[in-house]
Each structure stands twice: as C-alpha cells, then as structure tokens.
Design a protein around this motif. Structure first.
Motif, PDB file in Angstrom:
ATOM      1  N   LYS A 132     -20.131  21.143 -35.102  1.00  0.00           N
ATOM      2  CA  LYS A 132     -21.428  20.787 -34.525  1.00  0.00           C
ATOM      3  C   LYS A 132     -21.823  19.364 -34.922  1.00  0.00           C
ATOM      4  CE  LYS A 132     -23.376  25.491 -34.605  1.00  0.00           C
ATOM      5  NZ  LYS A 132     -24.412  26.356 -35.246  1.00  0.00           N
ATOM      6  N   ARG A 133     -21.577  19.017 -36.177  1.00  0.00           N
ATOM      7  CA  ARG A 133     -21.927  17.677 -36.629  1.00  0.00           C
ATOM      8  C   ARG A 133     -21.092  16.614 -35.922  1.00  0.00           C
ATOM      9  NH1 ARG A 133     -22.086  19.269 -42.902  1.00  0.00           N
ATOM     10  NH2 ARG A 133     -21.284  17.152 -43.209  1.00  0.00           N
ATOM     11  N   SER A 134     -19.829  16.914 -35.668  1.00  0.00           N
ATOM     12  CA  SER A 134     -18.997  15.975 -34.902  1.00  0.00           C
ATOM     13  C   SER A 134     -19.549  15.801 -33.492  1.00  0.00           C
ATOM     14  CB  SER A 134     -17.548  16.477 -34.851  1.00  0.00           C
ATOM     15  OG  SER A 134     -16.935  16.403 -36.124  1.00  0.00           O
ATOM     16  N   LEU A 135     -19.973  16.904 -32.869  1.00  0.00           N
ATOM     17  CA  LEU A 135     -20.566  16.803 -31.530  1.00  0.00           C
ATOM     18  C   LEU A 135     -21.834  15.955 -31.559  1.00  0.00           C
ATOM     19  CD1 LEU A 135     -20.170  20.408 -30.024  1.00  0.00           C
ATOM     20  CD2 LEU A 135     -18.681  18.425 -29.728  1.00  0.00           C
ATOM     21  N   GLN A 136     -22.673  16.155 -32.575  1.00  0.00           N
ATOM     22  CA  GLN A 136     -23.889  15.357 -32.713  1.00  0.00           C
ATOM     23  C   GLN A 136     -23.554  13.873 -32.818  1.00  0.00           C
ATOM     24  OE1 GLN A 136     -27.577  16.108 -33.141  1.00  0.00           O
ATOM     25  NE2 GLN A 136     -27.246  13.980 -32.534  1.00  0.00           N
ATOM     26  N   ASN A 137     -22.545  13.555 -33.591  1.00  0.00           N
ATOM     27  CA  ASN A 137     -22.167  12.154 -33.769  1.00  0.00           C
ATOM     28  C   ASN A 137     -21.553  11.573 -32.499  1.00  0.00           C
ATOM     29  OD1 ASN A 137     -23.085  12.370 -36.390  1.00  0.00           O
ATOM     30  ND2 ASN A 137     -21.056  12.767 -37.246  1.00  0.00           N
TER      31      ASN A 137
ATOM     32  N   GLU B 166     -25.583  21.918 -25.313  1.00  0.00           N
ATOM     33  CA  GLU B 166     -26.630  21.806 -24.290  1.00  0.00           C
ATOM     34  C   GLU B 166     -27.713  20.817 -24.707  1.00  0.00           C
ATOM     35  OE1 GLU B 166     -28.283  25.608 -23.476  1.00  0.00           O
ATOM     36  OE2 GLU B 166     -26.872  26.062 -21.860  1.00  0.00           O
ATOM     37  N   THR B 167     -28.176  20.950 -25.934  1.00  0.00           N
ATOM     38  CA  THR B 167     -29.246  20.057 -26.393  1.00  0.00           C
ATOM     39  C   THR B 167     -28.769  18.610 -26.472  1.00  0.00           C
ATOM     40  OG1 THR B 167     -28.718  20.400 -28.742  1.00  0.00           O
ATOM     41  CG2 THR B 167     -30.271  21.931 -27.727  1.00  0.00           C
ATOM     42  N   LEU B 168     -27.470  18.420 -26.665  1.00  0.00           N
ATOM     43  CA  LEU B 168     -26.910  17.072 -26.784  1.00  0.00           C
ATOM     44  C   LEU B 168     -26.482  16.499 -25.436  1.00  0.00           C
ATOM     45  CD1 LEU B 168     -24.642  17.681 -29.925  1.00  0.00           C
ATOM     46  CD2 LEU B 168     -26.848  16.478 -29.866  1.00  0.00           C
ATOM     47  N   GLY B 169     -26.474  17.325 -24.394  1.00  0.00           N
ATOM     48  CA  GLY B 169     -26.000  16.871 -23.084  1.00  0.00           C
ATOM     49  C   GLY B 169     -24.495  16.743 -23.014  1.00  0.00           C
TER      50      GLY B 169
ATOM     51  N   VAL C 291     -20.135   8.836 -37.293  1.00  0.00           N
ATOM     52  CA  VAL C 291     -20.616   7.865 -36.303  1.00  0.00           C
ATOM     53  C   VAL C 291     -19.850   6.559 -36.447  1.00  0.00           C
ATOM     54  CG1 VAL C 291     -22.592   6.433 -35.656  1.00  0.00           C
ATOM     55  CG2 VAL C 291     -22.910   8.885 -36.045  1.00  0.00           C
ATOM     56  N   GLU C 292     -19.567   6.166 -37.676  1.00  0.00           N
ATOM     57  CA  GLU C 292     -18.874   4.894 -37.908  1.00  0.00           C
ATOM     58  C   GLU C 292     -17.473   4.913 -37.285  1.00  0.00           C
ATOM     59  OE1 GLU C 292     -22.197   5.367 -40.475  1.00  0.00           O
ATOM     60  OE2 GLU C 292     -20.457   6.698 -40.221  1.00  0.00           O
ATOM     61  N   GLU C 293     -16.745   5.992 -37.499  1.00  0.00           N
ATOM     62  CA  GLU C 293     -15.387   6.084 -36.950  1.00  0.00           C
ATOM     63  C   GLU C 293     -15.420   6.127 -35.425  1.00  0.00           C
ATOM     64  OE1 GLU C 293     -12.427   5.987 -38.227  1.00  0.00           O
ATOM     65  OE2 GLU C 293     -12.541   6.519 -40.344  1.00  0.00           O
ATOM     66  N   ILE C 294     -16.343   6.895 -34.878  1.00  0.00           N
ATOM     67  CA  ILE C 294     -16.453   7.009 -33.426  1.00  0.00           C
ATOM     68  C   ILE C 294     -16.835   5.664 -32.815  1.00  0.00           C
ATOM     69  CG2 ILE C 294     -17.678   8.136 -31.533  1.00  0.00           C
ATOM     70  CD1 ILE C 294     -18.138  10.515 -33.528  1.00  0.00           C
ATOM     71  N   SER C 295     -17.819   5.016 -33.397  1.00  0.00           N
ATOM     72  CA  SER C 295     -18.286   3.724 -32.874  1.00  0.00           C
ATOM     73  C   SER C 295     -17.187   2.673 -32.922  1.00  0.00           C
ATOM     74  CB  SER C 295     -19.498   3.236 -33.678  1.00  0.00           C
ATOM     75  OG  SER C 295     -20.584   4.096 -33.516  1.00  0.00           O
ATOM     76  N   HIS C 296     -16.425   2.678 -34.014  1.00  0.00           N
ATOM     77  CA  HIS C 296     -15.337   1.715 -34.141  1.00  0.00           C
ATOM     78  C   HIS C 296     -14.326   1.903 -33.019  1.00  0.00           C
ATOM     79  CE1 HIS C 296     -12.425  -0.961 -35.980  1.00  0.00           C
ATOM     80  NE2 HIS C 296     -11.515   0.000 -35.891  1.00  0.00           N
TER      81      HIS C 296
ATOM     82  N   ALA D 206     -22.366  12.522 -29.448  1.00  0.00           N
ATOM     83  CA  ALA D 206     -23.490  12.317 -28.535  1.00  0.00           C
ATOM     84  C   ALA D 206     -24.285  11.070 -28.919  1.00  0.00           C
ATOM     85  CB  ALA D 206     -24.385  13.549 -28.538  1.00  0.00           C
ATOM     86  N   THR D 207     -24.443  10.838 -30.211  1.00  0.00           N
ATOM     87  CA  THR D 207     -25.137   9.641 -30.684  1.00  0.00           C
ATOM     88  C   THR D 207     -24.450   8.375 -30.158  1.00  0.00           C
ATOM     89  OG1 THR D 207     -25.922  10.744 -32.690  1.00  0.00           O
ATOM     90  CG2 THR D 207     -25.789   8.335 -32.749  1.00  0.00           C
ATOM     91  N   CYS D 208     -23.123   8.447 -30.029  1.00  0.00           N
ATOM     92  CA  CYS D 208     -22.356   7.295 -29.546  1.00  0.00           C
ATOM     93  C   CYS D 208     -22.167   7.297 -28.031  1.00  0.00           C
ATOM     94  CB  CYS D 208     -20.992   7.274 -30.243  1.00  0.00           C
ATOM     95  SG  CYS D 208     -21.098   7.039 -32.032  1.00  0.00           S
ATOM     96  N   GLY D 209     -22.822   8.243 -27.346  1.00  0.00           N
ATOM     97  CA  GLY D 209     -22.794   8.248 -25.890  1.00  0.00           C
ATOM     98  C   GLY D 209     -21.612   8.952 -25.265  1.00  0.00           C
TER      99      GLY D 209
END
Length: 400
Positions: free
Chosen positions: A89-94, A227-230, A45-50, A96-99
């Motif tokens: 999967k964890r990368s996809l979750q992160n 799907e669950t993450l959109g 999440v930190e890398e993606i958000s940055h 999605a967390t960042c939009g």
C-alpha cells in the motif's frame, strides 16, 4: 478517436536496450519497474522520482509500472502477509504521489513466466522463446525428481520426457534447469534445485481454491486504497496458462479473470490482457474474451504463440501464429469506441509489443530473454499498421 498508447518495456539503467533506442522505435511510453528493490520492500518517492526523471530526460514518459511484485507470503497466506500488504500500500501511495497510475502485477507462485528454451531457432534463424512440454516434464521427473509428477503425467507423456532427457547432453540439462528456474524478470537470479524444492514445498498445502482466496484477500485490502489514489491495478495472466511443477494456476481463463474483477468490483480492479499468455491455452477465445472483458482492461500485451498438439508452443511473429491478431485488434478498437460513447477518459489504452525475436544486430546484445530491441520494434511496426488499417476500415464502415 484516440489511438492506442504505444509503449515499450525497459528494465532500467542496466538494460542493454537504452531509452535512446526505444525513442527511435516510435513508442512514446515506457513500461518499467524498480527491479533493483527486493520483492516486498517499499518503493520510496525518491527512487520512483529518480527513475521517472531519467525517463523524462530522454523525451519519453513512464506510463505503466510493471510490476510491483507480490511477496510469496501473500500468495501462500502466511501470517506475515498483512505486513507485506501494508508495504505494498505504501508503494502504491508513493507511486501515486509521483503521478503513476497504472500498476501491472501477477499472482503466479514462485516463478514469473516459464520457458524451456530461450534460443529456439526458426527457419530464418531468428531466435525465439519456446515452451516444450516434453522438456518441462523431463525437468520435473528426472532433474527435480518431483515424485507427485509421476502421477500427474500420462505414460505417453513420461515416455516423451524420457526420450527428450536421454537425448540431451549434461550441459543441455544444466541449461534447461537454469532456464526454468530463472527468477523474476529484470534480475539474474537463478534458483538451485535445492532452493527450488524449498519454494515448491511452501505450496504443498495451497491448492487452486486457496490461492484464489489468497488473491481475493489481497485485492480486498489493496483495491480500496488504489481507488482513493486513482490507481488502476491490472493483473497479468498466468504464463503458461495451465498448472506446472505442481503449482496452482488461478489466472488462466476467462472464468478466472471474471472472478478477479468480481472479487471487488471497481474501476481500480482490472486486467492486463496478454494475448501471448492467454493464447497458449487453446480453450481461450481471445476476441470473445476481449468483447466481454473489455471494460476492465487497463493494459494490453500483444504477442503471438504457435501452439503444438502436445501442449508445447513457441513465440511466433506478432501477426502470425495461433491467435487471430486481426480479430484481437478489431475488438480492442471497438472497446475504445464503447468507452468513448460511455464518456470514459481512458480511451488511449496503453499497449506494448510483448517479447520479440532476436534478429539482425540484436544478436550482439545481451538483452533480457524476449526483450531484444529490433524484434520488438518490428512487432510494434506491424501492430501499428494493423491498428491503422482496422481503424480506417471501421471509420469507413460505421463512421467511427
């Protein structure tokens, strides 16, 4: 009706094409990835958000992730693939967390897109990317010395390869090898011949049917999570869209793309429709494919190639080449109208001008091959005008 979303690919802070440059092209969206993270590792999440914040600070938005690359063990079906699928999967979750909700990927073995020449000069001295069939054969037969290739090429093709090989210097042979064996986009990695042979050996027991089944295995694991993450996953076609180097190809035709979306039917399992990749295969009727595959297309790459009789091609002007870009754009706009009537919200499909000639002051920049700024801006301007003209015409004809 909404226009297509105009995006531009950016390779990150080390890209000579800056975000400020891209903003001046008229594009509003960025297509990028965390190229510095090795393939297979989790994106935090930190890398993606940055990265997202950096893009936003330039007045742009990160619209498409291209690409979250797939580890080779997933493609070859090796035991450790489940470990790498869990990391994916964890990368996809992160993400999605960042939009971030559109993820482009490909399933090409070993290499990403392959060319033999990165500085093919056109009559106006613009520099283009080129795939030369005799040059590729020369590399396989006389540099890589892949023995199976002698049974795969006809006598005529082998003679053309021999003439090509004998007609270039040792330096040109080295350049040819480095061009073909380049690693993933956004990196400077180049395989040695020995390393490349090792990578090819991993696929000796993986034919097209097995590779396609490995793709299905990946999608059956990933798509329910998406799907669950959109998130909308969209596979990029093979480039070039035919077998090379003894490696199987499974995303090269309309039938292949239908197989992909039918492995696990879902709004999250879709296609990146690349007119350049698909257009290099003369059997692909791109406007017809767009009409039939339209509902499953989440992302569009627009570029043109000029095909040649021996299987070679070079990257032409965006509106000039073997693909009828007018007919392509017309079908895209019609698909948008169908989505509007169906009540879908994903009408402003993101598109980017894919690749571009190196022209004008681009020659002074060390940009990634195909990703000069002025050449792509020229392509975007042409595509923007084509879209406007067709959209106005359709409004007048059928009151869209």
């Amino acid at each position: 009706m909404k226009k297509l979303m105009q995006t531009f690919r950016w390779f990150g802070p080390n890209d000579e094409v800056t975000l400020a440059d891209i903003r001046q092209t008229g594009a509003t969206g960025i297509v990028t990835a965390l190229h510095h993270i090795p393939c297979g590792e989790e994106w935090s999440v930190e890398e993606i958000s940055h990265r997202k914040d950096l893009i936003a600070s330039s007045g742009l938005s990160w619209e498409v992730v291209e690409s979250v690359n797939i580890h080779e063990s997933i493609k070859t079906g090796e035991p450790e693939r489940d470990h790498y699928i869990e990391l994916y999967k964890r990368s996809l979750q992160n993400l999605a967390t960042c939009g971030l909700k559109i993820v482009c990927y490909n399933f090409m073995p070993v290499l990403d897109w392959t060319r033999t020449h990165l500085d093919f000069r056109l009559p106006d001295n613009a520099s283009a990317l080129r795939y030369s069939a005799p040059a590729l054969a020369a590399f396989e037969l006389f540099i890589l010395q892949r023995q199976e290739a002698f049974n795969e090429y006809s006598a005529e093709q082998q003679e053309a390869a021999r003439q090509y090989f004998d007609g270039i210097t040792e330096a040109e042979k080295g350049l040819l090898s480095n061009t073909i064996m380049a690693g993933l986009p956004g990196t400077d990695e180049v395989f040695s011949v020995a390393e490349f042979r090792q990578h090819l050996q991993r696929y000796e027991q993986v034919g097209p049917a097995q590779l396609k089944e490995n793709l299905a295995y990946f999608l059956r694991a990933i798509i329910p999570v998406a799907e669950t993450l959109g998130i909308k996953m969209c596979i990029h076609p093979d480039d070039p869209p035919f077998p090379i180097l003894g490696l199987p190809r499974v995303v090269s035709t309309e039938e292949d793309l239908l197989d992909v979306v039918n492995f696990i039917p879902s709004a999250s399992n879709g296609i990146t429709f690349c007119t350049g990749s698909l257009g290099a295969n003369p059997e692909n009727n791109l406007p017809a494919m767009l009409e039939r595959l339209g509902p499953d297309i989440h992302f569009i790459h627009l570029r043109n190639v000029q095909r040649e009789a021996d299987g070679s091609f070079y990257e032409a002007e965006h509106l000039d080449g073997s693909t009828d870009m007018f007919a392509v754009m017309q079908q895209i706009i019609k698909e948008q109208k169908r989505r509007e009537h169906a009540g879908r919200t994903d009408i402003a499909i993101p598109m980017r001008p894919d690749h571009g000639h190196k022209i004008l002051d681009d020659v002074h920049r060390n940009t990634y091959p195909g990703y000069s700024v002025i050449g792509r801006m020229k392509g975007l301007a042409e595509l923007r005008g084509l879209e406007l003209g067709i959209r106005r015409s359709l409004y007048e004809q059928i009151n869209l």
